[in-house]
Design a protein around this motif. Structure first.
Motif, PDB file in Angstrom:
ATOM      1  N   CYS A 153      13.012  16.610   1.106  1.00  0.00           N
ATOM      2  CA  CYS A 153      13.258  17.380  -0.079  1.00  0.00           C
ATOM      3  C   CYS A 153      13.639  15.682  -1.372  1.00  0.00           C
ATOM      4  CB  CYS A 153      14.220  18.277  -0.035  1.00  0.00           C
ATOM      5  SG  CYS A 153      13.518  19.397   0.823  1.00  0.00           S
ATOM      6  N   THR A 154      14.279  15.208  -1.585  1.00  0.00           N
ATOM      7  CA  THR A 154      14.990  14.227  -2.227  1.00  0.00           C
ATOM      8  C   THR A 154      14.011  13.095  -2.786  1.00  0.00           C
ATOM      9  OG1 THR A 154      17.848  15.293  -1.176  1.00  0.00           O
ATOM     10  CG2 THR A 154      16.965  12.704  -2.896  1.00  0.00           C
ATOM     11  N   GLN A 155      13.518  12.646  -1.182  1.00  0.00           N
ATOM     12  CA  GLN A 155      12.329  11.456  -1.803  1.00  0.00           C
ATOM     13  C   GLN A 155      11.785  12.352  -2.934  1.00  0.00           C
ATOM     14  OE1 GLN A 155       9.488   8.087  -0.051  1.00  0.00           O
ATOM     15  NE2 GLN A 155      11.250   9.855   1.173  1.00  0.00           N
ATOM     16  N   VAL A 156      10.694  13.314  -2.395  1.00  0.00           N
ATOM     17  CA  VAL A 156       9.699  13.756  -3.428  1.00  0.00           C
ATOM     18  C   VAL A 156      10.120  14.492  -4.018  1.00  0.00           C
ATOM     19  CG1 VAL A 156       8.571  16.065  -3.127  1.00  0.00           C
ATOM     20  CG2 VAL A 156       8.601  14.531  -0.891  1.00  0.00           C
ATOM     21  N   ALA A 157      11.506  14.896  -4.681  1.00  0.00           N
ATOM     22  CA  ALA A 157      11.432  15.742  -6.258  1.00  0.00           C
ATOM     23  C   ALA A 157      12.419  14.595  -6.268  1.00  0.00           C
ATOM     24  CB  ALA A 157      12.770  16.342  -6.166  1.00  0.00           C
ATOM     25  N   GLY A 158      13.027  13.153  -6.455  1.00  0.00           N
ATOM     26  CA  GLY A 158      12.802  12.175  -7.096  1.00  0.00           C
ATOM     27  C   GLY A 158      11.883  11.483  -8.021  1.00  0.00           C
ATOM     28  N   ILE A 159      10.386  11.333  -6.869  1.00  0.00           N
ATOM     29  CA  ILE A 159       9.428  11.147  -7.261  1.00  0.00           C
ATOM     30  C   ILE A 159       8.528  12.038  -8.550  1.00  0.00           C
ATOM     31  CG2 ILE A 159       6.923  10.282  -6.871  1.00  0.00           C
ATOM     32  CD1 ILE A 159       8.547   8.843  -4.526  1.00  0.00           C
ATOM     33  N   ALA A 160       8.691  13.454  -8.047  1.00  0.00           N
ATOM     34  CA  ALA A 160       7.659  13.977  -8.504  1.00  0.00           C
ATOM     35  C   ALA A 160       8.374  14.416 -10.298  1.00  0.00           C
ATOM     36  CB  ALA A 160       7.754  15.422  -7.948  1.00  0.00           C
ATOM     37  N   TRP A 161       9.763  14.286 -10.341  1.00  0.00           N
ATOM     38  CA  TRP A 161      10.750  14.432 -11.316  1.00  0.00           C
ATOM     39  C   TRP A 161      10.122  13.300 -12.859  1.00  0.00           C
ATOM     40  CZ3 TRP A 161      14.960  17.514 -13.951  1.00  0.00           C
ATOM     41  CH2 TRP A 161      15.177  15.798 -15.037  1.00  0.00           C
ATOM     42  N   TYR A 162       9.967  11.617 -12.084  1.00  0.00           N
ATOM     43  CA  TYR A 162       9.479  10.902 -12.588  1.00  0.00           C
ATOM     44  C   TYR A 162       7.966  10.763 -13.575  1.00  0.00           C
ATOM     45  CZ  TYR A 162       7.697   5.324 -13.160  1.00  0.00           C
ATOM     46  OH  TYR A 162       6.705   4.756 -13.793  1.00  0.00           O
ATOM     47  N   ASN A 186       0.784  -1.260  -0.323  1.00  0.00           N
ATOM     48  CA  ASN A 186       0.253   0.085   0.088  1.00  0.00           C
ATOM     49  C   ASN A 186       1.199   0.966  -0.071  1.00  0.00           C
ATOM     50  OD1 ASN A 186      -2.288  -1.589   0.261  1.00  0.00           O
ATOM     51  ND2 ASN A 186      -2.448  -1.822   2.463  1.00  0.00           N
ATOM     52  N   PRO A 187       0.750   2.223  -0.674  1.00  0.00           N
ATOM     53  CA  PRO A 187       1.330   3.432  -0.702  1.00  0.00           C
ATOM     54  C   PRO A 187       1.254   4.435   0.281  1.00  0.00           C
ATOM     55  CG  PRO A 187      -0.614   3.700  -2.665  1.00  0.00           C
ATOM     56  CD  PRO A 187      -0.289   2.523  -1.556  1.00  0.00           C
ATOM     57  N   ASN A 188       2.292   3.872   1.391  1.00  0.00           N
ATOM     58  CA  ASN A 188       1.840   4.591   2.730  1.00  0.00           C
ATOM     59  C   ASN A 188       3.315   4.135   2.916  1.00  0.00           C
ATOM     60  OD1 ASN A 188       0.869   2.888   5.014  1.00  0.00           O
ATOM     61  ND2 ASN A 188      -0.166   2.928   3.423  1.00  0.00           N
ATOM     62  N   LEU A 189       4.092   5.301   4.405  1.00  0.00           N
ATOM     63  CA  LEU A 189       4.501   4.160   5.500  1.00  0.00           C
ATOM     64  C   LEU A 189       3.895   4.933   6.850  1.00  0.00           C
ATOM     65  CD1 LEU A 189       8.140   6.002   4.081  1.00  0.00           C
ATOM     66  CD2 LEU A 189       6.894   3.548   3.518  1.00  0.00           C
ATOM     67  N   GLN A 240       0.169   5.273 -11.169  1.00  0.00           N
ATOM     68  CA  GLN A 240      -0.455   5.461 -10.642  1.00  0.00           C
ATOM     69  C   GLN A 240       0.136   5.116  -8.902  1.00  0.00           C
ATOM     70  OE1 GLN A 240      -3.885   5.967 -11.200  1.00  0.00           O
ATOM     71  NE2 GLN A 240      -3.657   6.394  -8.693  1.00  0.00           N
ATOM     72  N   TRP A 241       0.672   4.147  -8.554  1.00  0.00           N
ATOM     73  CA  TRP A 241       1.425   3.736  -7.627  1.00  0.00           C
ATOM     74  C   TRP A 241       1.576   4.638  -6.692  1.00  0.00           C
ATOM     75  CZ3 TRP A 241       5.317   3.756  -4.037  1.00  0.00           C
ATOM     76  CH2 TRP A 241       5.717   3.189  -2.828  1.00  0.00           C
ATOM     77  N   LEU A 299       2.857   9.535  -4.051  1.00  0.00           N
ATOM     78  CA  LEU A 299       3.549  11.126  -3.749  1.00  0.00           C
ATOM     79  C   LEU A 299       2.162  11.620  -3.012  1.00  0.00           C
ATOM     80  CD1 LEU A 299       5.233  13.215  -4.372  1.00  0.00           C
ATOM     81  CD2 LEU A 299       4.151  13.604  -6.416  1.00  0.00           C
ATOM     82  N   HIS A 300       1.106  11.625  -3.514  1.00  0.00           N
ATOM     83  CA  HIS A 300      -0.333  12.404  -2.369  1.00  0.00           C
ATOM     84  C   HIS A 300      -0.040  12.000  -0.639  1.00  0.00           C
ATOM     85  CE1 HIS A 300      -3.536  12.975  -1.129  1.00  0.00           C
ATOM     86  NE2 HIS A 300      -4.644  14.454  -1.407  1.00  0.00           N
ATOM     87  N   TRP A 301       0.582  11.129  -0.626  1.00  0.00           N
ATOM     88  CA  TRP A 301       0.869  10.939   0.707  1.00  0.00           C
ATOM     89  C   TRP A 301       1.906  11.881   1.664  1.00  0.00           C
ATOM     90  CZ3 TRP A 301       4.485   9.079   4.450  1.00  0.00           C
ATOM     91  CH2 TRP A 301       4.343   8.663   5.131  1.00  0.00           C
ATOM     92  N   LEU A 302       2.683  11.766   0.587  1.00  0.00           N
ATOM     93  CA  LEU A 302       4.000  12.487   0.947  1.00  0.00           C
ATOM     94  C   LEU A 302       3.404  13.744   1.371  1.00  0.00           C
ATOM     95  CD1 LEU A 302       7.133  10.627  -0.888  1.00  0.00           C
ATOM     96  CD2 LEU A 302       6.193  10.298   1.693  1.00  0.00           C
ATOM     97  N   GLN A 303       2.851  14.516   0.459  1.00  0.00           N
ATOM     98  CA  GLN A 303       2.593  15.723   0.130  1.00  0.00           C
ATOM     99  C   GLN A 303       1.459  16.192   1.486  1.00  0.00           C
ATOM    100  OE1 GLN A 303       1.514  16.029  -4.242  1.00  0.00           O
ATOM    101  NE2 GLN A 303       3.293  17.502  -4.064  1.00  0.00           N
ATOM    102  N   HIS A 304       0.431  15.450   1.982  1.00  0.00           N
ATOM    103  CA  HIS A 304      -0.907  15.760   2.636  1.00  0.00           C
ATOM    104  C   HIS A 304      -0.367  14.897   4.077  1.00  0.00           C
ATOM    105  CE1 HIS A 304      -1.886  16.728  -1.414  1.00  0.00           C
ATOM    106  NE2 HIS A 304      -2.554  17.195  -0.834  1.00  0.00           N
TER     107      HIS A 304
END
Length: 410
Positions: free
Chosen positions: A247-256, A164-167, A217-218, A223-228
């Motif tokens: 920063c690095t994690q969110v930026a890398g996923i957003a780049w993708y 599931n896409p969360n931590l 989609q995953w 990314l939505h979880w990371l931002q909210h």
């Protein structure tokens, strides 16, 4: 007319996101691939390639991992939710049940590093996934790509085994918290290993349109979880390496995901992290306060160096020289570079040190700036090691000689 030209530049830049890895250098990968094919690779490159191949060959034999393999059950009741335990927390010996666990900074509790939780499993999965992808890229051997794709589908896509896409339950502490904002750090491998590998795997013969749709989609959901998520937003505000890695994690996923606005926001956030974390003399007080001060000083710079590289690639400004209050990223690299020589004593309290880990960061800086600023340290690096640090040294050698070839003066 001017506005139309600016829009065209923005569109071209955004399109490049989809085809270019976030943190890997495609030009370096292509050059290494050519050198290997023509039997012209330098000895360290050839050694690194052989090490990578050995890892990939072992991974071919491993069962496809899943978060459902763990023994512990998350509070949600679903093993498809990721769960890990904080490494530096231990049972309270004065209590019959050991609860709540107590903190011992720098002392790793073996209970956090076994198959009952997902921390080690995620690290191994992402390392093998990256190794298999690179082994296929460099060799063209389809076995590696097929295995990488099978692992990807099992971990991210197949209904019974997908994560599931969360931590929500990362780096929990028994008796204190089911999950903490510090656990967001566990997800850094999704950005530094997985999404760049996915970009390369798009060219693999077994890649399917359904894979592209499912993976996008995953990562959109994650990314939505990371931002909210309140946990993730706490991590974003952290004033040490945790904030840098957010920063690095969110930026890398957003780049993708071709999300330029989020990449831009993370570059700005990283700029603020540099301003508050690095002093004029290049020191990093929040990391030097730790019992593993060398490791965390390096670790924070690893995240910020990756962000500076990505900012340059995206045309979003210069993080290397950014100086809002006191020190810059280059000040920090200048200060720590001499300690890439293991003979130079580290003057702060410390538990462990792998000096060679600094070399890939220095190489990335020189390559990004197109300057031989750190060549003296890179040139004198020794890749011999003892058994305890073997894995870390091999990884540093690979990162330097396979993924970020040392700068060569034009």
């Amino acid at each position: 007319m001017k506005n139309a030209w600016i829009l065209l530049l923005w569109v071209c830049s955004a399109l490049s996101f989809a085809n270019d890895p976030a943190f890997l250098s495609l030009s370096d990968l292509q050059r290494v691939k050519q050198q290997l094919a023509q039997h012209q690779a330098a000895a360290p490159t050839l050694d690194s390639w052989q090490q990578l191949q050995q890892q990939a060959d072992k991974a071919l034999k491993h069962p496809n991992p899943s978060v459902t393999d763990k023994g512990m059950l998350p509070p949600s009741g679903s093993k498809q939710d990721y769960l890990s335990l904080s490494a530096y927390w231990w049972p309270d010996a004065s209590k019959a049940d050991g609860l709540p666990w107590q903190r011992r900074d720098g002392e790793v509790n073996p209970a956090s590093k076994n198959a009952q939780s997902d921390g080690v499993r995620l690290a191994r999965f992402t390392a093998d996934f990256q190794a298999l992808t690179l082994a296929w890229y460099f060799s063209g051997d389809r076995r590696y790509a097929d295995k990488a794709l099978a692992m990807m589908r099992h971990w991210f896509i197949e209904p019974a085994s997908r994560m599931n896409p969360n931590l929500n339950f990362a780096q929990g502490i028994p008796g204190r918290s089911a999950g903490r904002h510090d656990g967001v750090l566990d997800g850094r491998y999704f950005a530094t290993r997985v999404v760049d590998a996915l970009t390369l795997l798009r060219a693999a013969p077994g890649w399917q349109p359904a894979d592209e749709k499912a993976m996008r989609q995953w990562f959109t959901d994650y990314l939505h979880w990371l931002q909210h998520s309140p946990l993730a937003l706490e991590e974003a505000a952290a004033e040490n390496n945790h904030g840098s890695w957010y920063c690095t994690q969110v930026a890398g996923i957003a780049w993708y995901l071709d999300d330029r606005a989020t990449v831009t926001a993370m570059v700005q956030l990283a700029r603020s992290k540099i301003a508050t974390q690095i002093r004029a003399d290049g020191s990093q007080p929040a990391e030097l306060a730790r019992t593993r001060s060398f490791h965390y000083s390096y670790f924070n710079l690893q995240a910020l160096t990756a962000m500076a590289q990505l900012a340059s690639k995206a045309g979003l400004g210069d993080l290397w020289h950014s100086r809002q209050q006191s020190g810059s990223l280059l000040d920090a690299l200048d200060a720590i570079a001499p300690y890439s020589d293991e003979q130079k004593a580290w003057p702060w309290k410390n538990r462990d040190r792998v000096s060679q880990r600094l070399i890939p960061l220095l190489s990335i800086a020189d390559n990004s700036l197109q300057q031989p600023r750190y060549q003296q340290w890179i040139a004198q690096a020794h890749w011999s090691t003892d058994k305890k640090s073997k894995g870390a040294v091999m990884q540093a050698q690979r990162d330097t000689w396979l993924l970020s070839l040392p700068f060569q003066q034009p």
